[in-house]
Design a protein around this motif. Structure first.
Motif, PDB file in Angstrom:
ATOM      1  N   SER A  36       6.932  36.085 -28.545  1.00 35.09           N
ATOM      2  CA  SER A  36       7.549  37.073 -29.417  1.00 35.09           C
ATOM      3  C   SER A  36       8.811  36.459 -29.981  1.00 35.09           C
ATOM      4  O   SER A  36       9.343  35.498 -29.434  1.00 35.09           O
ATOM      5  CB  SER A  36       7.866  38.338 -28.624  1.00 35.09           C
ATOM      6  OG  SER A  36       8.756  38.018 -27.584  1.00 35.09           O
ATOM      7  N   PRO A  37       9.322  36.992 -31.081  1.00 36.36           N
ATOM      8  CA  PRO A  37      10.540  36.418 -31.645  1.00 36.36           C
ATOM      9  C   PRO A  37      11.676  36.480 -30.640  1.00 36.36           C
ATOM     10  O   PRO A  37      11.814  37.432 -29.889  1.00 36.36           O
ATOM     11  CB  PRO A  37      10.842  37.312 -32.854  1.00 36.36           C
ATOM     12  CG  PRO A  37       9.591  38.081 -33.118  1.00 36.36           C
ATOM     13  CD  PRO A  37       8.797  38.083 -31.861  1.00 36.36           C
ATOM     14  N   ALA A  38      12.479  35.433 -30.626  1.00 36.23           N
ATOM     15  CA  ALA A  38      13.603  35.368 -29.695  1.00 36.23           C
ATOM     16  C   ALA A  38      14.647  36.402 -30.092  1.00 36.23           C
ATOM     17  O   ALA A  38      14.857  36.654 -31.274  1.00 36.23           O
ATOM     18  CB  ALA A  38      14.217  33.974 -29.725  1.00 36.23           C
ATOM     19  N   PRO A  39      15.295  37.016 -29.100  1.00 36.16           N
ATOM     20  CA  PRO A  39      16.342  37.977 -29.443  1.00 36.16           C
ATOM     21  C   PRO A  39      17.496  37.253 -30.110  1.00 36.16           C
ATOM     22  O   PRO A  39      17.723  36.076 -29.868  1.00 36.16           O
ATOM     23  CB  PRO A  39      16.752  38.552 -28.083  1.00 36.16           C
ATOM     24  CG  PRO A  39      16.327  37.538 -27.090  1.00 36.16           C
ATOM     25  CD  PRO A  39      15.129  36.851 -27.676  1.00 36.16           C
ATOM     26  N   PRO A  40      18.250  37.943 -30.981  1.00 35.92           N
ATOM     27  CA  PRO A  40      19.349  37.265 -31.653  1.00 35.92           C
ATOM     28  C   PRO A  40      20.398  36.808 -30.651  1.00 35.92           C
ATOM     29  O   PRO A  40      20.600  37.425 -29.617  1.00 35.92           O
ATOM     30  CB  PRO A  40      19.914  38.335 -32.603  1.00 35.92           C
ATOM     31  CG  PRO A  40      19.363  39.633 -32.129  1.00 35.92           C
ATOM     32  CD  PRO A  40      18.117  39.326 -31.359  1.00 35.92           C
ATOM     33  N   ALA A  41      21.052  35.711 -30.980  1.00 34.13           N
ATOM     34  CA  ALA A  41      22.087  35.166 -30.108  1.00 34.13           C
ATOM     35  C   ALA A  41      23.257  36.144 -30.048  1.00 34.13           C
ATOM     36  O   ALA A  41      23.414  37.004 -30.914  1.00 34.13           O
ATOM     37  CB  ALA A  41      22.547  33.811 -30.628  1.00 34.13           C
ATOM     38  N   ALA A  42      24.088  35.980 -29.039  1.00 36.21           N
ATOM     39  CA  ALA A  42      25.196  36.912 -28.828  1.00 36.21           C
ATOM     40  C   ALA A  42      26.147  36.946 -30.023  1.00 36.21           C
ATOM     41  O   ALA A  42      26.661  37.987 -30.372  1.00 36.21           O
ATOM     42  CB  ALA A  42      25.957  36.524 -27.561  1.00 36.21           C
ATOM     43  N   GLY A  43      26.369  35.812 -30.684  1.00 37.40           N
ATOM     44  CA  GLY A  43      27.301  35.760 -31.808  1.00 37.40           C
ATOM     45  C   GLY A  43      26.640  35.912 -33.164  1.00 37.40           C
ATOM     46  O   GLY A  43      27.257  35.665 -34.185  1.00 37.40           O
ATOM     47  N   ALA A  44      25.367  36.282 -33.217  1.00 38.35           N
ATOM     48  CA  ALA A  44      24.661  36.376 -34.491  1.00 38.35           C
ATOM     49  C   ALA A  44      25.227  37.522 -35.316  1.00 38.35           C
ATOM     50  O   ALA A  44      25.534  38.592 -34.802  1.00 38.35           O
ATOM     51  CB  ALA A  44      23.178  36.589 -34.256  1.00 38.35           C
ATOM     52  N   THR A  45      25.355  37.291 -36.622  1.00 38.55           N
ATOM     53  CA  THR A  45      25.936  38.301 -37.487  1.00 38.55           C
ATOM     54  C   THR A  45      24.901  39.298 -37.983  1.00 38.55           C
ATOM     55  O   THR A  45      25.212  40.466 -38.134  1.00 38.55           O
ATOM     56  CB  THR A  45      26.622  37.640 -38.692  1.00 38.55           C
ATOM     57  OG1 THR A  45      25.650  36.846 -39.382  1.00 38.55           O
ATOM     58  CG2 THR A  45      27.782  36.774 -38.226  1.00 38.55           C
ATOM     59  N   ALA A  46      23.703  38.841 -38.274  1.00 38.21           N
ATOM     60  CA  ALA A  46      22.684  39.747 -38.794  1.00 38.21           C
ATOM     61  C   ALA A  46      21.334  39.359 -38.211  1.00 38.21           C
ATOM     62  O   ALA A  46      21.052  38.182 -38.011  1.00 38.21           O
ATOM     63  CB  ALA A  46      22.638  39.666 -40.309  1.00 38.21           C
ATOM     64  N   PRO A  47      20.485  40.330 -37.944  1.00 36.78           N
ATOM     65  CA  PRO A  47      19.161  39.996 -37.419  1.00 36.78           C
ATOM     66  C   PRO A  47      18.306  39.356 -38.505  1.00 36.78           C
ATOM     67  O   PRO A  47      18.556  39.520 -39.697  1.00 36.78           O
ATOM     68  CB  PRO A  47      18.595  41.362 -36.993  1.00 36.78           C
ATOM     69  CG  PRO A  47      19.325  42.346 -37.847  1.00 36.78           C
ATOM     70  CD  PRO A  47      20.694  41.769 -38.073  1.00 36.78           C
ATOM     71  N   LEU A  48      17.285  38.629 -38.080  1.00 40.09           N
ATOM     72  CA  LEU A  48      16.366  38.000 -39.021  1.00 40.09           C
ATOM     73  C   LEU A  48      15.552  39.069 -39.727  1.00 40.09           C
ATOM     74  O   LEU A  48      15.248  40.113 -39.148  1.00 40.09           O
ATOM     75  CB  LEU A  48      15.430  37.043 -38.276  1.00 40.09           C
ATOM     76  CG  LEU A  48      16.098  35.835 -37.647  1.00 40.09           C
ATOM     77  CD1 LEU A  48      15.081  35.031 -36.864  1.00 40.09           C
ATOM     78  CD2 LEU A  48      16.718  34.963 -38.704  1.00 40.09           C
ATOM     79  N   PRO A  49      15.177  38.828 -40.976  1.00 36.46           N
ATOM     80  CA  PRO A  49      14.377  39.826 -41.682  1.00 36.46           C
ATOM     81  C   PRO A  49      12.996  39.955 -41.052  1.00 36.46           C
ATOM     82  O   PRO A  49      12.477  39.015 -40.445  1.00 36.46           O
ATOM     83  CB  PRO A  49      14.286  39.275 -43.110  1.00 36.46           C
ATOM     84  CG  PRO A  49      14.554  37.819 -42.972  1.00 36.46           C
ATOM     85  CD  PRO A  49      15.456  37.662 -41.789  1.00 36.46           C
TER      86      PRO A  49
END
Length: 160
Positions: A36-49
């Motif tokens: 499954s898609p990896a969860p966003p990193a802790a410092g990510a600004t926006a989730p992937l589309p």
């Protein structure tokens, strides 16, 4: 008769061994794990589309054509085509007489030489000459593709 049978079996064994050797690095699509898609990193600004962005209909050559076609009439005239050259010529022609002298033409090279010749001896040492090397641009990073998923531990500390 048994010689033919043993020879045939040996040939089949060699063919099977050859196929195994040639295909040892091949991967089967079914053998790849479904992830499954990896969860966003802790410092990510926006989730992937959720969907992959569509590619533009314009090709590189169409974009280049559009840069030259200033009046957007679907044609590149001689004046439009030469406009960039005229602009570059005007930058080099510092005394604006419509002609380039050698000094005007070579001003960039002369400036580069003067900067590299640190001891102002009129000649460059190998170390000074190395400063004149063209600086290469780093490879262009495509920003229209989502980043590749990395094998990371889940963010909440749980093990899968």
């Amino acid at each position: 008769m048994w010689r033919y049978l043993v020879g045939g079996l040996a040939a089949l064994a060699l063919a099977a061994a050859g196929m195994l050797i040639l295909n040892r690095n091949a991967r089967s699509v079914a053998a790849l794990p479904l992830s499954s898609p990896a969860p966003p990193a802790a410092g990510a600004t926006a989730p992937l589309p959720a969907t992959v962005p569509e590619a533009s209909d314009k090709t590189r050559e169409q974009k280049r054509f559009d840069r030259y076609d200033k009046d957007r009439d679907g044609k590149v005239t001689r004046e439009e085509y030469l406009a960039a050259r005229r602009k570059a010529f005007a930058k080099l022609d510092v005394n604006h007489d419509g002609m380039l002298s050698f000094d005007e033409w070579a001003v960039k090279a002369e400036g580069k030489f003067a900067l590299a010749d640190a001891d102002k001896s009129g000649a460059m040492t190998p170390v000074e000459f190395a400063r004149t090397a063209v600086k290469r641009k780093p490879p262009r990073i495509r920003r229209d593709c989502p980043p590749a998923a990395k094998d990371e531990a889940p963010a909440n500390g749980e093990e899968s």
